[in-house]
Design an enzyme around this catalytic site. Sequence first.
Site, mmCIF file in Angstrom:
data_model
loop_
_atom_site.group_PDB
_atom_site.id
_atom_site.type_symbol
_atom_site.label_atom_id
_atom_site.label_comp_id
_atom_site.label_asym_id
_atom_site.label_seq_id
_atom_site.Cartn_x
_atom_site.Cartn_y
_atom_site.Cartn_z
ATOM 1 N N LYS A 1 9.727 37.185 58.007
ATOM 2 C CA LYS A 1 8.487 37.005 57.247
ATOM 3 C C LYS A 1 8.205 35.517 57.101
ATOM 4 O O LYS A 1 8.772 34.846 56.251
ATOM 5 C CB LYS A 1 8.593 37.714 55.904
ATOM 6 C CG LYS A 1 8.630 39.208 56.136
ATOM 7 C CD LYS A 1 8.891 40.020 54.899
ATOM 8 C CE LYS A 1 8.925 41.495 55.306
ATOM 9 N NZ LYS A 1 9.778 42.310 54.509
ATOM 10 N N TRP B 1 4.295 38.518 59.862
ATOM 11 C CA TRP B 1 5.539 39.080 60.390
ATOM 12 C C TRP B 1 5.778 38.650 61.836
ATOM 13 O O TRP B 1 4.873 38.675 62.672
ATOM 14 C CB TRP B 1 5.507 40.610 60.333
ATOM 15 C CG TRP B 1 5.640 41.154 58.936
ATOM 16 C CD1 TRP B 1 5.504 40.451 57.766
ATOM 17 C CD2 TRP B 1 5.915 42.493 58.561
ATOM 18 N NE1 TRP B 1 5.692 41.271 56.696
ATOM 19 C CE2 TRP B 1 5.935 42.550 57.150
ATOM 20 C CE3 TRP B 1 6.147 43.673 59.280
ATOM 21 C CZ2 TRP B 1 6.197 43.725 56.444
ATOM 22 C CZ3 TRP B 1 6.393 44.842 58.573
ATOM 23 C CH2 TRP B 1 6.425 44.868 57.177
#
Length: 538
Positions: free
Chosen positions: A437, A442
């Site tokens: 993250k 992501w």
Amino acid sequence: MLGNMMNEQLLISGVLEHAIKNNANTEIVSNTIEGGIHRYTIKDSAKRSKKLANALLNLNIKEGDIIATMAVNSYRHLELYFGISGLGAVLHTLNPRLFPDDIKYIVNHAEDKYIFVDAPFLPIIENVISDLKTVKGIVVLTDKEHMPSSSIKNLICYEDFIDDESEEIVWPEFDENTASSLCYTSGTTGNPKGVLYSHRSTVLHAWYATAGNAMNLTSETVLLPVVPMFHVNAWGIPYASFMYGAKMVFPGPFTDGESICNLITSEKVNQLMGVPTVWLDLLNYTEKNNIKLESVNSVLVGGSAAPKAMIKAFQEKHDCFLLHGWGMTEMSPLGTLNSYTPEMDSMDLEERYEIQTSQGRAVYGCSMKIVNDEGEVLPNEGKTFGRLMVKGPAIIERYFKSNETALEDGWFDTGDVATIDTHGYMRIVDRSKDVIKSGGEWISSIDLENTAVGHPGVAEACVVGVAHAKWDERPLLFIVKNGLEECDKDSVLDYLSDKVAKWWLPDDVIFLDELPHGATGKLLKTGLREDYKKHLMK
Ligand code: ADP
């Protein structure tokens, strides 16, 4: 209105009896621990499974008793698969690569009554035996001549154990939902958890997972399962081979590239099955020795993502289709397969390889959906990713000895993050715990790893997220070189730069002699994450 058909129970003994009548002469070949090749037929194997079952009855083994095995892929292990489950007892396969504390925990938790062990693994049992509370005896899978000396008293020799027994047995009949085998997950968080399969789930899974558009096992198949029999019933292959009369070639303890290559050549193997690390070794060996795997048509790769470089190498060097599959212990294990389709005929290879890197479409027997953290179903357009949920008749409902369901509204959360496209192709983005993250966005560690192994000097790659002052987490890339081409940090970053988004580029590249692998051959990222957690904070 109910249908009027028989309620025939799906039992593993039924698979064995079918094989005796219809596939009796199918060969089973094993590379042995004692040395040399062992060769016999399904008929011979079935006779010995029945002798074993009679020997177990003499030990007073009853329905529901749990019997452990710690053994490589070989004919004796196969006999245990049918002999134990046929009686209604439970085959509990132990993974010899587990830590001693895990083995103690698992054997005591399962309340194993006996352990059948290959001689090379006996020291593992010797080391923990004083802490095993329920085990009454140890049987070594060998003959008298090869019995090892041991600190364990009253070791039983397998060949003596079954020698005088009858080759006839009337298998007991019971409910198809009776437990047949047990396998523990590797337990990267907390204690390992047991997955207790039933006869019904095992037979159904073997049936659908190996059907025409799936693993496609037939009497013309000569398959070499490197996927271990000590993990998830070797993907159901032993049962399916008996259903369809597919010849099995077991590598025994020898899974290095050279041994596998020799076995493929001598037995004219046409299907391979196993995790990517095994194939890296085989591909390296064939490359260095300029060998083409002439007989092989397909390689089933699962357990971890199949990198594009591997798909390409099998196709272009060996003229062999890489059948990419995905699944997990809790799913018996198969969930999806990326089978060859007629549309692929007209695609150029690069386009096809791209499709093959996806984990494929659900096999009949597994339904899938992706959801967000609130449990809302997300669209299947190939872009949005979410938690991958599954259901089906060979998918877990609860863990062994747990009173709680493992399901959310009837679905099992796989712990994977994935996309599904309009044609049903599922693509694993990451394990939910491994996804990186970075600044709220992501990054898929798997995508980075798969791209990095395309560099000609890279043998294996691993990416973990580590703490970063500005972005919370940033990717670190670990590389094991293959020695074939120059490979340093600049060349790796340069190689990645036009293949991944700029902000995905790892913040550092670290070269290691080897990467840590867990008990099932997968990359073990926890240690690296811990050791390097401050690497970017200096
Ligand atoms: P197995 O060892 O049989 O694969 P495990 O339960 O140990 O089963 O691990 C299952 C996990 O492995 C999956 O949830 C997924 O994260 C990973 N996995 C399995 N196959 C693939 C694949 N083809 N691509 C990416 N990840 C995979």
